[in-house]
Design an enzyme around this catalytic site. Structure first.
Site, PDB file in Angstrom:
ATOM      1  N   ASP A  43     -14.908  -1.230  -0.002  1.00  0.00           N
ATOM      2  CA  ASP A  43     -13.870  -0.236   0.239  1.00  0.00           C
ATOM      3  C   ASP A  43     -13.863   0.080   1.737  1.00  0.00           C
ATOM      4  OD1 ASP A  43     -12.206   2.022   0.250  1.00  0.00           O
ATOM      5  OD2 ASP A  43     -12.819   2.533  -1.794  1.00  0.00           O
ATOM      6  N   ASP A  93     -19.980  -1.182  -2.930  1.00  0.00           N
ATOM      7  CA  ASP A  93     -20.326  -0.123  -3.866  1.00  0.00           C
ATOM      8  C   ASP A  93     -21.157  -0.762  -4.979  1.00  0.00           C
ATOM      9  OD1 ASP A  93     -20.524   1.881  -5.714  1.00  0.00           O
ATOM     10  OD2 ASP A  93     -18.413   2.430  -5.680  1.00  0.00           O
ATOM     11  N   ASP A 129     -17.333  -4.693  -4.604  1.00  0.00           N
ATOM     12  CA  ASP A 129     -16.250  -3.814  -4.194  1.00  0.00           C
ATOM     13  C   ASP A 129     -16.499  -3.380  -2.752  1.00  0.00           C
ATOM     14  OD1 ASP A 129     -14.263  -1.919  -3.979  1.00  0.00           O
ATOM     15  OD2 ASP A 129     -15.246  -0.438  -5.267  1.00  0.00           O
TER      16      ASP A 129
END
Lengths: 440, 328
Positions: B102, B277, B100
Site C-alpha cells: 500500500d 501488509d 499487499d
C-alpha cells in the site's frame, strides 16, 4: 560401516529391525546381548548397575533420560550413557525409539510435552552421534540419508513442514530459482559468476557445507518423529485398548520428564508458576506499549488479539506453554474475581488510551474481548457461557512481528525468548531472585 | 475543477452507478477469478463502512455481472481462498499467496504526502518489482499477477506449490522477501569464525537484505523520522547515498562507522516489516479487492496490470467519470 538406522530409525534398515522383533513381550526380558554391548562400549561407566539397561524397556527409558539429564543436570555424566554413541547398539536402539514413540502416541498424543521431548531427544541424539563418528562415516551417512530423503532437484517447498514448525528458517537456506542449493557443484553452477574475487569453495563451505545438510537432516528426522507420533495416535483412536506394555512405559516416561521439576529447577523456572497478581514492571516492551495506548492503526489487533490473551494468561496461567494442559479461566479463577477486578480494567484502560479510544467507535469489541477469554460472543462475562469460544493463548513474538510490527521494539531479554509471556515469567523470576538475594 | 482535485476524490453513488453501467465490463475480471468463481467467497461494502456483506457466492460470471451492475457497491472483494463450500467458508482447498503493498504505508516515503500521490505510488510499483524478482529468482515462483488496488498493488501468486502452504510458512516468506531481519555476519568452519557482511554475499537472503537496505537508504530524506536513528546518523546516511549507488558498501560502512552502521541496518530491517501488509499475506481466508471493481474512496479502478514497467495509474486506472468531472 555404520548403519543408517543408527541415525535414521525411519530408514528401510530401521524398519527391518522392527519387523524382526517378534513378540512384544520380549522387551521386558533380560537381554544378555544388550548388557554385553553396553558394558563393552568405550568409556562406559560400569561401576553402578543402575546405569546399565537390562532390557529394551530400560534402554528406551535411558534414551530419554539421557536427553533430560543432559539438558537439565549441570553434573551430567556422559560416561553413564556412552553406549548410546556406540553404533553397534543400533538394533536395540531402533526398537527403543519405536517403543518410546508408540507409548507417547497412545498415552499423550501429538502436540504434548512428551511428544516434543521425544522429537527433541531424537534430534539431540542424532547430533551427538554424528559428532562422535569419524569424518568419513559422518559424510557417508549424511549423503546416504539425505540422498534417500531428498531425491533429485529439491525444491525449498519440500521443507514446508520444517518451515511451518520453524525448525528451519528460510534465511538459513540458499535457494536459486526454487531449488534448494545443497551440493557444491550446484552452488558453483548457480553463483560462480557472481562471486568476483571470492573463493567459491570457501563460500560454499561457510554458507552451506555439511552444517546446513546436517541441520536439514536433523530437523527432517525430528519432523518425521512428530509425524509418526501423530499417525500412531490417529490409529490408536480407532483401537479399543492400547497395549499395556506401552501404557506402562508411558507412565515411566512421565516420571523421567517430571524429574527435572523435582530435582533441579532453575531459579524457579522449572517450578510450577502459580497464578499471581500482575507485576507490571515485568511486562515486555510490546505489552507496555499497548498499555500506553495505540496511537494509529492496529488498535483492534493490539487490544483484542494481543493484549487480552497476554494479560489473562499472565495473571491466571503464566506457565501454559510449559505445562501444556488446556485450562479454562474458571479453573483458576472460579468466581471470575481476577478477571473482573484486575484483567478487564487493564484492558479497558488500554483501549481507552488508544487514539481514538477503541470503544468510542467500536463498542462491539468488548464482546470480542470476552470471546478471546473463552466466554463466547456475549456482552457480559458469565460462567454459563464459558467454553463457547476458546481461551486464546498469547501471540508469539514472530506473530507479533507480522501482525503488529510497530510493537516490536526488542530489548536484551527479548533476544532470549519467543513469546511475550516467557518474557514476563523470566522477568518475574529475575525480580524475585534479586529481591531474595537482597534479603539474604 | 483543478487537476489535482479531480483525482483521488471519493466517488458519488451516481458516479459508481455510471461506472458499473457504462464503463465496467465483466470481461475485465481476470481469468484467475472467473475460472474459479464457484469456489470463492465474495464480499461487498455498500455504504463505505467496510465489507460487511460477506459470504456471497456466485454460480456464474453472469450473476456476478448482474449483481455489480444493479448494486454498484462502494467496494467489491473476492476471497484469496478456494473453498468446497464458499458460502460457509468451509472446506478450504488452497489460497493464493498474496502481498499487499500500500503506497500510503511504505515505511520510507520520499513524498511525505498525507494520502497517496504519484511519487509514493511509483515507489510501491518499484517495491513490487523487487519482490517479484526475489520470488522468481530465489523461490522459483512464476505464476504471478500484479493488481493495481487503487492505492497500491496486490501481488497475487498462483504457483500450486505455494497455494497450500500454511500461515506460518507464508509469514516466513514475507520476512524473507522484505528483508525483515539483519543477516548474521559470522560464519563458522572447522572451529574458526569468519566475518562476512551481508553485502559481500551476492546470493541467498543476504543479497535480498542488501537490496532492500540499499533501496531504503537511497530513499532517505531529511524529514523522515526513524526509531533509533538520530538526526546526525540520518544526515550522514543521506550524505553518503551516492557511494551506495555504486554499491561501494565497504566505503559506505566506513563513512558511517561500524557501530552506527549496525544501528542503521537494524532499524531498516525493522522498518522493512512495513513494506507489505503481512497480515494480508498470512490470512488464508482474506478477501481482496476485486480486480476491475471501483475503489470508490479514491475513484480509481482496481485492475490487473499486464506490464508493470509501463503502468501509470493516473493514465490507466482512472475511470472516465473522473475526467468528466471537469465539465461539471
Amino acid at each position: 560401516m555404520v548403519s543408517v538406522a543408527f541415525i535414521n530409525p525411519f530408514s528401510e534398515e530401521g524398519r527391518q529391525i522392527v519387523r524382526e522383533l517378534g513378540d512384544l513381550n520380549s522387551v521386558y526380558e533380560e537381554n544378555g546381548d544388550l548388557i554385553d554391548l553396553v558394558i563393552h562400549s568405550r568409556s562406559q561407566d560400569i561401576s553402578d548397575d543402575e546405569s546399565i539397561p537390562h532390557n529394551l524397556i530400560d534402554l528406551a527409558i535411558k534414551r530419554l533420560e539421557w536427553y533430560i539429564k543432559k539438558k537439565n543436570n549441570p553434573d551430567f555424566d556422559y560416561k553413564k550413557y556412552s553406549y548410546l554413541y556406540n553404533p553397534k547398539i543400533t538394533r536395540f536402539d531402533v526398537i527403543a525409539f519405536y517403543l518410546l514413540s508408540q507409548a507417547i502416541s497412545v498415552k499423550f498424543g501429538p502436540n504434548s510435552r512428551e511428544s516434543r521431548a521425544m522429537a527433541e531427544s531424537q534430534g539431540k541424539l542424532m547430533e551427538s552421534r554424528l559428532g562422535e563418528l569419524s569424518l568419513r562415516d559422518r559424510k557417508h551417512l549424511l549423503s546416504t540419508i539425505l540422498g534417500s530423503l531428498l531425491i533429485g532437484d529439491v525444491k525449498w517447498t519440500t521443507l514446508g513442514d520444517l518451515l511451518s514448525s520453524r525448525k528451519i528458517r528460510l534465511p538459513d537456506l540458499v535457494m536459486s530459482h526454487g531449488n534448494l542449493i545443497l551440493d557444491e557443484e550446484e552452488f558453483a553452477e548457480s553463483f560462480q559468476d557472481k562471486l568476483e574475487n571470492r573463493d567459491s569453495h570457501k563460500m560454499y563451505e561457510l554458507l552451506i557445507g555439511d552444517h546446513i545438510k546436517e541441520l536439514i537432516l536433523n530437523k527432517m528426522i525430528m519432523q518425521k518423529t512428530e509425524n509418526y507420533i501423530t499417525d500412531v495416535y490417529k490409529k490408536s483412536q480407532r483401537k479399543v485398548e492400547p497395549n499395556p506394555i506401552l501404557l506402562d512405559l508411558a507412565d515411566r516416561i512421565s516420571e523421567v520428564l517430571n524429574e527435572p521439576i523435582i530435582s533441579y529447577g532453575y531459579r524457579g523456572t522449572e517450578k510450577k508458576m502459580e497464578a499471581s497478581p500482575f507485576d507490571t514492571e515485568a511486562f515486555p516492551p510490546c505489552v507496555k506499549m499497548v498499555l500506553d495506548g495505540i496511537k494509529s492503526g492496529g488498535r483492534n489487533d493490539a487490544i483484542i488479539l494481543f493484549l487480552t490473551p497476554f494479560l489473562s494468561y499472565a495473571r491466571l496461567y503464566p506457565d501454559v506453554f510449559r505445562r501444556n494442559i488446556t485450562l479454562k479461566v474458571s479453573d483458576v479463577d472460579p468466581q471470575l474475581e481476577a478477571v473482573e477486578k484486575e484483567i478487564l480494567p487493564l484492558i479497558y484502560e488500554a483501549a481507552e488510551r488508544c487514539t481514538p479510544p477503541l470503544f468510542e467507535d467500536q463498542p462491539q469489541e468488548k464482546v470480542n474481548i470476552n470471546a478471546k477469554m473463552g466466554f463466547g460472543m456475549h456482552s457480559e462475562i458469565e460462567l454459563k457461557h464459558e467454553g463457547e469460544t476458546t481461551w486464546y493463548t498469547p501471540m508469539g513474538c514472530e506473530k507479533v512481528k507480522l501482525h503488529l510490527p510497530s510493537l516490536c521494539k526488542p530489548d536484551e531479554i527479548c533476544k532470549k525468548i519467543g513469546n511475550p509471556l516467557s518474557y514476563y515469567i523470566r522477568r518475574l523470576n529475575d525480580i524475585k531472585y534479586s529481591k531474595n538475594s537482597k534479603t539474604d | 475543477m483543478e487537476e489535482k482535485e479531480r483525482f483521488l476524490q471519493p466517488a458519488s453513488p451516481e458516479e459508481r452507478r455510471r461506472y458499473y453501467r457504462e464503463e465496467w465490463n465483466v470481461k475485465d475480471i481476470p481469468d484467475f477469478i472467473s475460472n474459479s468463481i464457484i469456489q470463492r467467497e465474495f464480499g461487498f461494502d455498500h455504504m463505505g463502512r467496510g465489507p460487511n456483506d460477506r459470504y456471497r457466492v456466485f454460480r456464474s460470471m453472469d450473476l456476478l455481472r448482474k449483481f455489480l451492475r444493479y448494486r454498484a457497491p462502494f467496494a467489491a472483494y473476492s476471497s484469496v481462498a478456494f473453498y468446497k463450500k464458499p458460502r460457509r467458508r468451509d472446506g478450504w482447498i488452497k489460497s493464493e499467496l498474496v502481498f499487499d503493498v500500500d503506497a500510503k504505508d511504505i515505511p520510507i516515503r520520499e513524498c511525505g504526502c498525507a494520502g497517496v500521490c504519484e511519487i509514493c505510488l511509483n515507489q510501491a510499483r518499484e517495491i513490487v518489482c523487487s519482490l517479484m524478482d526475489t520470488l522468481k529468482g530465489d523461490m522459483g515462483l512464476k505464476d504471478m499477477h500484479v493488481i493495481y488496488s487503487g492505492r497500491g498493488y496486490h501481488l497475487r501468486v498462483f504457483d500450486e506449490e505455494v497455494m497450500e502452504l500454511d500461515s506460518d510458512v507464508r509469514g516466513q516468506i514475507v520476512q524473507y522477501i522484505i528483508g525483515a531481519e539483519v543477516p548474521k555476519n559470522e560464519y563458522a568452519q572447522d572451529g574458526m569464525t569468519y566475518k562476512l557482511e551481508h553485502f559481500t554475499i551476492p546470493f541467498g537472503y543476504p543479497k535480498v537484505f542488501t537490496q532492500r537496505t540499499k533501496y531504503a537508504i537511497l530513499h532517505l530524506k531529511d524529514h523522515i523520522q526513524i526509531d533509533d536513528i538520530n538526526k546526525k546518523l540520518l544526515k550522514d546516511a543521506i550524505k553518503n547515498q551516492d557511494i551506495l549507488r555504486e554499491d561501494k558498501w565497504g566505503i559506505f560502512k566506513g563513512k558511517i562507522g561500524p557501530q552506527r552502521y549496525q544501528r542503521l541496518i537494524k532499524s531498516i530491517a525493522s522498518l522493512n516489516m512495513g513494506l507489505v501488509d503481512a497480515k494480508v499475506s498470512i490470512d488464508l481466508k482474506r478477501i481482496l479487492r476485486l480486480p476491475s471493481s471501483l475503489h470508490s474512496m479514491v475513484s480509481m479502478k482496481c485492475m490487473e496490470v499486464k506490464d508493470i514497467g509501463k503502468f501509470d495509474p493516473f493514465q490507466d486506472a482512472v475511470p472516465k467519470f473522473v475526467f468528466e468531472r471537469k465539465s461539471k
